[in-house]
Design an enzyme around this catalytic site. Structure first.
Site, PDB file in Angstrom:
ATOM      1  N   ARG A   1       0.850  -1.186   0.000  1.00  0.00           N
ATOM      2  CA  ARG A   1       0.000   0.000   0.000  1.00  0.00           C
ATOM      3  C   ARG A   1       0.887   1.238   0.000  1.00  0.00           C
ATOM      4  O   ARG A   1       1.906   1.295   0.693  1.00  0.00           O
ATOM      5  CB  ARG A   1      -0.924   0.032   1.233  1.00  0.00           C
ATOM      6  CG  ARG A   1      -2.077  -0.967   1.180  1.00  0.00           C
ATOM      7  CD  ARG A   1      -3.104  -0.585   0.128  1.00  0.00           C
ATOM      8  NE  ARG A   1      -4.262  -1.467   0.104  1.00  0.00           N
ATOM      9  CZ  ARG A   1      -4.379  -2.545  -0.668  1.00  0.00           C
ATOM     10  NH1 ARG A   1      -3.376  -2.894  -1.464  1.00  0.00           N
ATOM     11  NH2 ARG A   1      -5.478  -3.272  -0.640  1.00  0.00           N
TER      12      ARG A   1
ATOM     13  N   GLU B   1      -3.233   7.538  -6.204  1.00  0.00           N
ATOM     14  CA  GLU B   1      -3.202   6.750  -7.438  1.00  0.00           C
ATOM     15  C   GLU B   1      -4.276   7.250  -8.392  1.00  0.00           C
ATOM     16  O   GLU B   1      -5.467   7.124  -8.083  1.00  0.00           O
ATOM     17  CB  GLU B   1      -3.394   5.264  -7.114  1.00  0.00           C
ATOM     18  CG  GLU B   1      -2.248   4.704  -6.271  1.00  0.00           C
ATOM     19  CD  GLU B   1      -2.372   3.212  -5.993  1.00  0.00           C
ATOM     20  OE1 GLU B   1      -3.415   2.616  -6.337  1.00  0.00           O
ATOM     21  OE2 GLU B   1      -1.425   2.632  -5.437  1.00  0.00           O
TER      22      GLU B   1
ATOM     23  N   HIS C   1       0.051  -0.068 -10.022  1.00  0.00           N
ATOM     24  CA  HIS C   1      -0.713  -0.968  -9.148  1.00  0.00           C
ATOM     25  C   HIS C   1      -1.207  -2.199  -9.922  1.00  0.00           C
ATOM     26  O   HIS C   1      -2.405  -2.435 -10.071  1.00  0.00           O
ATOM     27  CB  HIS C   1      -1.893  -0.235  -8.512  1.00  0.00           C
ATOM     28  CG  HIS C   1      -2.327  -0.859  -7.215  1.00  0.00           C
ATOM     29  ND1 HIS C   1      -2.914  -0.148  -6.206  1.00  0.00           N
ATOM     30  CD2 HIS C   1      -2.249  -2.137  -6.757  1.00  0.00           C
ATOM     31  CE1 HIS C   1      -3.188  -0.953  -5.188  1.00  0.00           C
ATOM     32  NE2 HIS C   1      -2.791  -2.170  -5.502  1.00  0.00           N
TER      33      HIS C   1
END
Length: 544
Positions: free
Chosen positions: A234, A263, A281
């Protein structure tokens, strides 16, 4: 017939399981829908499987009397309002195992690509350049990697690093020494003892208040010059500014990042550094992971509806209102004892023994044990640890919780005693219920006492001699700290032995106050424990 709603794309393998399960009807409405449409769809279904597109808000979930279960095909449940689901008595479950391998492989891909400069070398080739000298890398074999967080993904990464002939150091506050040894991992309980010994460091913890900024400027400064960092967990576990500065200074040789605080990033400075390998990601972005989470979601929801199985719940399992009224004070006592022990004990937890005596022994002790485990683990794990998943999370970390029951009534009509074995020894705490709602701490280690089990507790062990209690009163008065209640436990009924005092305080003492208490020659230890306020509801309460 149980009806299961699908509002997001789900792989055919997952749909097949649903369609072939007797007693289950699939309502496939995958696609884009307004919140009003989703709310309407839910009114005549028993369960729903979603991915990330569907948002389940309090307005959508309110008064959904038929809906029993929500399953998220994936790990994150940010698109589900958990308090709202819990209030409505809806179980929420996710699929943590489905993307374990893909996420671990992404971490390994980042590790290898960073070590061998794969990204910039490939870009150079595409630019028509044949440049071998600029991209000399470093091999993994013989290097030391620190794996911070040894849950499913962390352990999977550790095993793969061992296969690459790396020495693996690990940090996890709950993994047992025996489990770490069996995995070939050198386990550390203090992350500050770990960070200076590695060539690579990879993080695999959940994002909690305790893990945010875990790898900060101070810890990066303790690392070897030339260390390389990986984050596929994370964004924010590694402090992004501290990492940027350390790379710019030359202290950190490189970083590989799949996750970011924002993000997409609002500030692209870190991702665009030449020493940083950045991906958007992609940890779970494989065909296999998407199929696995769909299959797991289908198996979880059919197991719940057809066989009353509860797996990977992130809130509380539904129980009847009558059971809740009866069990609530016992669950509360169990959880508070767990929270107390998580702050009072030192060292990694190796095992737990819970003793239920008197009326407590006739209750659903497994639920109480799970409530204790939830309290014990909540400081180290993500916020969604609860009485459904706490036992599983404890077992995954090598913590076995044993129960002992005795229906004989002793000094108290009901008593729950918790003994924890840690790397540093053994600690015990016991609690009881006065009336129907008043929770009391009646034992700490060898000391018997009567303290409130709520709010801010200041515990100090000391030599039983005149003046100590007066000293404490003066210190609290000096710093304007109000003492709501005080309990004293003595080793023997005469001065000179060991003793413990538990002060329930109306306001929390600062570091200066604690230092003054510790400085008294008769005080041998000081511990601050923070518990929920008296009467504060359990975080998993269900009303139906």
């Amino acid at each position: 017939m149980y009806r299961v709603l699908i509002t997001d794309d789900l792989s055919t393998a997952g749909l097949k399981i649903l369609q072939e399960t007797p007693g289950v009807e699939v309502v496939n409405r995958s696609g884009k829908h307004t919140p009003e449409q989703v709310r309407e769809f839910l009114q005549d279904v028993d369960g729903i499987i979603i991915r990330s597109a569907t948002k389940l808000t309090p307005e959508i979930l309110k008064d959904q009397l038929r809906l029993k279960v929500i399953v998220r095909a994936g790990v994150g449940v940010d698109n589900i309002d958990l308090p709202a689901a819990t209030r409505e008595g809806i179980v929420v479950m996710n699929t943590p195992a489905g993307n374990t391998t893909s996420t671990a492989e992404q971490a390994m891909a980042l590790l290898l690509a960073m070590a061998r400069n794969i990204g910039p070398a490939a870009a150079s080739m595409k630019a028509g350049k044949w440049d071998r000298k600029s991209f000399t890398g470093t091999q993994l074999a013989g290097k030391t990697i620190a794996v911070v967080g040894l849950g499913r993904i962390g352990l999977t990464v550790a095993r793969r690093c061992i296969a690459f002939e790396m020495k693996v150091l690990g940090y996890d506050p709950f993994l047992s020494e025996e489990r770490a040894r069996a995995e070939g991992i050198e386990l550390y309980r203090d992350i500050d003892d770990l960070v200076g010994k590695c060539d690579f460091l990879t993080v695999h913890t959940p994002m909690t208040p305790e893990t945010e900024g875990l790898i900060n400027a101070a810890r990066i400064a303790k690392m070897k010059k030339g260390v390389r960092l990986i984050n596929g967990a994370r964004g924010g576990i590694i402090d992004e500014k501290a990492l940027f500065d350390a790379i710019q200074s030359g202290h950190v040789a490189g970083a590989a990042l799949d996750v970011f605080v924002d993000e997409p990033p609002k500030d692209w400075g870190l991702a665009q550094l030449p020493q940083v390998l950045a991906t958007p990601h992609l940890g779970a972005s494989t065909d296999e992971a998407q199929e696995l989470v769909a299959v797991e979601a289908a198996e979880i929801i059919t197991g719940f509806l057809v066989r009353n199985e509860v797996r990977h719940a992130v809130n509380m399992a539904p129980i009847t209102a009558a059971e809740m009224i009866d069990m609530q004070p016992y669950l509360d006592l169990g959880r508070r004892l767990g929270l107390f022990m998580s702050q009072f004990t030192k060292g990694g937890v190796r095992g737990v023994r819970l003793q239920f005596k008197g009326e407590a022994a006739s209750k659903k002790t497994k639920l109480i044990s799970n409530a204790f485990a939830a309290g014990l683990l909540s400081k180290a794990l993500a916020d969604n640890v609860n009485i459904v998943n706490a036992d599983m999370l404890a077992r995954e970390r090598g913590i076995e919780i044993k129960e002992e029951l005795s229906h004989e009534v002793g000094d108290f009509s009901t008593l729950i005693s918790a003994t924890i074995q840690t790397d540093d020894g053994e600690s015990t705490a016991a609690g009881t219920i006065f009336g129907k709602q008043f929770l009391r701490l009646v034992r700490v280690d060898q000391f018997h006492l009567d303290a409130y089990l709520d709010g801010c507790l200041l515990l100090y062990k000391h030599i039983d001699k005149p003046g100590v209690i007066g000293f404490m009163g003066n210190i609290c008065g000096k710093h304007e700290i109000n003492i709501a209640h005080m309990a004293l436990g003595r080793e023997r009924n005469e001065p000179g032995g060991d003793a413990i005092a538990v002060l329930n305080l109306d306001n929390e003492p600062d570091d200066e106050t604690l230092a003054e208490v510790s400085a008294h020659q008769a005080v041998t230890s000081v511990q601050l424990v923070k518990l929920p306020k008296a009467g504060e509801p359990l975080p998993w309460l269900v009303s139906r």
